[in-house]
Write a protein that holds these residues in place. Structure first.
Motif, PDB file in Angstrom:
ATOM      1  N   CYS A   1       0.798  -1.228   0.000  1.00 17.40           N
ATOM      2  CA  CYS A   1       0.000   0.000   0.000  1.00 17.40           C
ATOM      3  C   CYS A   1       0.831   1.279   0.000  1.00 17.40           C
ATOM      4  O   CYS A   1       0.254   2.369  -0.105  1.00 17.40           O
ATOM      5  CB  CYS A   1      -0.929   0.020   1.222  1.00 17.40           C
ATOM      6  SG  CYS A   1      -2.195  -1.261   1.192  1.00 17.40           S
ATOM      7  N   VAL A   2       2.131   1.174   0.129  1.00 17.54           N
ATOM      8  CA  VAL A   2       2.955   2.385   0.190  1.00 17.54           C
ATOM      9  C   VAL A   2       3.330   2.836  -1.220  1.00 17.54           C
ATOM     10  O   VAL A   2       3.052   2.156  -2.215  1.00 17.54           O
ATOM     11  CB  VAL A   2       4.230   2.147   1.032  1.00 17.54           C
ATOM     12  CG1 VAL A   2       3.864   1.902   2.485  1.00 17.54           C
ATOM     13  CG2 VAL A   2       5.038   0.993   0.475  1.00 17.54           C
ATOM     14  N   SER A   3       3.990   3.976  -1.287  1.00 17.00           N
ATOM     15  CA  SER A   3       4.337   4.580  -2.575  1.00 17.00           C
ATOM     16  C   SER A   3       5.529   3.879  -3.209  1.00 17.00           C
ATOM     17  O   SER A   3       6.122   2.958  -2.633  1.00 17.00           O
ATOM     18  CB  SER A   3       4.667   6.060  -2.372  1.00 17.00           C
ATOM     19  OG  SER A   3       5.722   6.208  -1.435  1.00 17.00           O
TER      20      SER A   3
ATOM     21  N   SER B   1       8.397   1.533  -1.613  1.00 18.31           N
ATOM     22  CA  SER B   1       9.081   2.225  -0.524  1.00 18.31           C
ATOM     23  C   SER B   1       8.899   1.411   0.752  1.00 18.31           C
ATOM     24  O   SER B   1       8.158   1.778   1.670  1.00 18.31           O
ATOM     25  CB  SER B   1       8.522   3.642  -0.357  1.00 18.31           C
ATOM     26  OG  SER B   1       9.232   4.336   0.639  1.00 18.31           O
ATOM     27  N   SER B   2       9.586   0.276   0.775  1.00 18.75           N
ATOM     28  CA  SER B   2       9.424  -0.650   1.904  1.00 18.75           C
ATOM     29  C   SER B   2       9.901  -0.043   3.215  1.00 18.75           C
ATOM     30  O   SER B   2       9.428  -0.441   4.290  1.00 18.75           O
ATOM     31  CB  SER B   2      10.198  -1.943   1.618  1.00 18.75           C
ATOM     32  OG  SER B   2       9.779  -2.521   0.398  1.00 18.75           O
ATOM     33  N   LEU B   3      10.833   0.902   3.134  1.00 17.51           N
ATOM     34  CA  LEU B   3      11.275   1.568   4.360  1.00 17.51           C
ATOM     35  C   LEU B   3      10.140   2.359   4.993  1.00 17.51           C
ATOM     36  O   LEU B   3      10.021   2.437   6.216  1.00 17.51           O
ATOM     37  CB  LEU B   3      12.447   2.500   4.048  1.00 17.51           C
ATOM     38  CG  LEU B   3      13.805   1.837   3.837  1.00 17.51           C
ATOM     39  CD1 LEU B   3      14.828   2.883   3.430  1.00 17.51           C
ATOM     40  CD2 LEU B   3      14.245   1.116   5.096  1.00 17.51           C
ATOM     41  N   LEU B   4       9.300   2.968   4.155  1.00 19.47           N
ATOM     42  CA  LEU B   4       8.141   3.681   4.682  1.00 19.47           C
ATOM     43  C   LEU B   4       7.183   2.706   5.348  1.00 19.47           C
ATOM     44  O   LEU B   4       6.654   2.983   6.438  1.00 19.47           O
ATOM     45  CB  LEU B   4       7.436   4.440   3.553  1.00 19.47           C
ATOM     46  CG  LEU B   4       6.166   5.195   3.930  1.00 19.47           C
ATOM     47  CD1 LEU B   4       6.447   6.235   5.003  1.00 19.47           C
ATOM     48  CD2 LEU B   4       5.546   5.851   2.697  1.00 19.47           C
ATOM     49  N   ALA B   5       6.961   1.560   4.707  1.00 19.78           N
ATOM     50  CA  ALA B   5       6.106   0.534   5.318  1.00 19.78           C
ATOM     51  C   ALA B   5       6.695   0.045   6.633  1.00 19.78           C
ATOM     52  O   ALA B   5       5.971  -0.196   7.614  1.00 19.78           O
ATOM     53  CB  ALA B   5       5.933  -0.630   4.349  1.00 19.78           C
ATOM     54  N   LEU B   6       8.018  -0.093   6.688  1.00 22.57           N
ATOM     55  CA  LEU B   6       8.676  -0.532   7.918  1.00 22.57           C
ATOM     56  C   LEU B   6       8.521   0.508   9.022  1.00 22.57           C
ATOM     57  O   LEU B   6       8.240   0.161  10.183  1.00 22.57           O
ATOM     58  CB  LEU B   6      10.154  -0.793   7.632  1.00 22.57           C
ATOM     59  CG  LEU B   6      11.003  -1.327   8.781  1.00 22.57           C
ATOM     60  CD1 LEU B   6      10.482  -2.676   9.255  1.00 22.57           C
ATOM     61  CD2 LEU B   6      12.457  -1.443   8.344  1.00 22.57           C
ATOM     62  N   ALA B   7       8.700   1.775   8.666  1.00 20.75           N
ATOM     63  CA  ALA B   7       8.531   2.839   9.660  1.00 20.75           C
ATOM     64  C   ALA B   7       7.099   2.893  10.183  1.00 20.75           C
ATOM     65  O   ALA B   7       6.868   3.072  11.389  1.00 20.75           O
ATOM     66  CB  ALA B   7       8.920   4.181   9.044  1.00 20.75           C
TER      67      ALA B   7
END
Length: 421
Positions: free
Chosen positions: A208-210, A372-378
């Motif tokens: 669901c992230v960008s 942007s898996s880092l955004l999902a992780l955050a």
């Protein structure tokens, strides 16, 4: 200022210098034509150039003591302010400086190798990355977003907006195709693999992230002319992720786990929108500052990316090596692989008449397959109490990077082979 003319006369030992004030009156243009006397044997009749004097010296008398007329005034060109050795030193210094800047600017070319090295190091020696805890993810991602803003301008957007159909296709792939795939593989995780709901939620959250900023660089390495288009697609998905990511997360997993929609919107604004806007404004109003820091950004971005790839893997190493971790690894690989393949072939069907269809296919494949898996992780670390939700995004960071840059090497090699043929 007094001006003295030097008259050189030959004797048996060499030269002696004589002051000749009488020449002030005898020469009407004494300030332009100083007279020198040198031994005839020192010069060829066609003229020579003296050390320190750039003008040719020509003989004014056919025989005897040759009086040589210097075409330029001694006061103007008495000596070279910078000797040859000094000029060479400055030139070498400038070349070294340019080489250093080139290395800094080209640091991104080492990114695939750095990602692979970070993955191996995190698996072999997790403590090398475990110090980079969850609280650093948001600032790290914000720095990467700021670097994107600094390296972007309104011209990039204007150029890319000439292809609205491609932008729309990338947008559909990001917020329609990917969430459907995430929901599919999340359901498979629970129904077929019998995984906990939190792991399935992590897969759905990742979908669901960008788009990932690494897709811009992957596009640049493969098709540089498509880089502005990739930047625009990623920028638009990033900006609208403020609304779509929370809504899609609530739609897909809202009934299974609590979702703080307002908190997620606020967090995305702080991590994504504000840094990108800050970089754009800095580039627009303070270009000199941007020019000063821009050569350092690739090297710093590679270092930050290495930390962001290795740390999630090292922190969640126990969950990854567990039986359920292997299942999640398989599902995440299948998720990204499906996204890369569908992005490539669906865009080929949609733009089969375009003259640059292959470049568009590769660009949209990167944009669809890299998240942007880092955004999902955050977001997982901040808004979900169960730590297992963060496992799929942590695995996705590594898998997405490795698969994306593997395609870079594959497609770049194929292009080079085609050009040689």
């Amino acid at each position: 200022m007094s001006i003295k003319f030097l008259l050189f006369q030959q004797n048996h030992q060499g030269f002696k210098i004589l002051d000749s004030p009488s020449l002030h009156k005898s020469l009407p243009c004494f300030h332009q034509h100083p007279i020198f006397s040198f031994p005839k044997k020192c010069f060829h009749s066609s003229g020579v150039r003296l050390v320190g004097f750039p003008s040719a010296i020509q003989s004014t008398m056919p025989s005897g003591n040759s009086r040589l007329l210097v075409s330029r005034c001694i006061l103007d060109k008495l000596s070279d302010p910078l000797g040859q050795s000094d000029s060479e030193s400055l030139e070498n210094l400038k070349q070294k400086e340019n080489a250093f800047l080139t290395i800094l600017k080209g640091a991104n070319s080492f990114l695939p190798h750095v990602v692979l090295a970070s993955t191996i190091l995190a698996l072999i020696y997790p403590p090398s990355f475990t110090w980079f805890t969850n609280r650093y993810y948001a600032p790290a991602l914000g720095f990467l977003m700021f670097a994107v803003g600094v390296n972007s301008s309104e011209k990039d957007f204007l150029e890319a907006f000439k292809k609205p159909a491609a932008i729309f296709a990338g947008y559909i792939g990001q917020f329609a195709l990917k969430p459907l795939l995430g929901y599919l593989f999340g359901t498979v995780a629970m129904v077929i693999f019998g995984l906990p709901t939190s792991l399935a939620a992590g897969i759905m959250l990742t979908s669901c992230v960008s788009g990932a900023q690494l897709s811009n660089y992957a596009t640049f390495l493969t098709d540089p002319q498509m880089a502005p288009l990739s930047i625009v697609m990623t920028a638009l998905s990033t900006a609208t992720a403020v609304f779509f990511t929370p809504m899609l997360t609530l739609l897909l997993i809202g009934k299974k786990l609590p979702v703080d929609v307002k908190g997620m919107i606020s967090n995305i604004l702080q991590i994504v929108v504000a840094p990108v806007a800050g970089g754009l404004l800095l580039n627009r109003f303070f270009p000199q500052i941007c020019n000063a820091i821009r050569p350092l950004l690739p090297l710093l971005s590679v270092f930050v990316t290495a930390l962001c790839v290795g740390a999630p893997l090292a922190i969640n190493i126990d969950s990854l090596v567990s039986p359920s971790g292997m299942s999640v690894l398989f599902l995440v690989i299948a998720f990204h692989l499906s996204a890369f393949i569908l992005g490539y072939f669906l865009s080929g069907l949609a733009f089969h008449k375009a003259p640059d269809v292959k470049a568009l296919q590769r660009t949209l494949s990167y944009e669809t397959g890299m998240q942007s898996s880092l955004l999902a992780l955050a977001l997982a670390n901040k808004f979900f109490q169960d730590p297992l939700v963060a496992v799929p995004p942590a695995i996705s960071v590594v898998i997405m990077s490795l698969m994306g840059f593997s395609l870079v090497m594959l497609w770049t090699k194929k292009k080079e082979t085609h050009v040689m043929e």
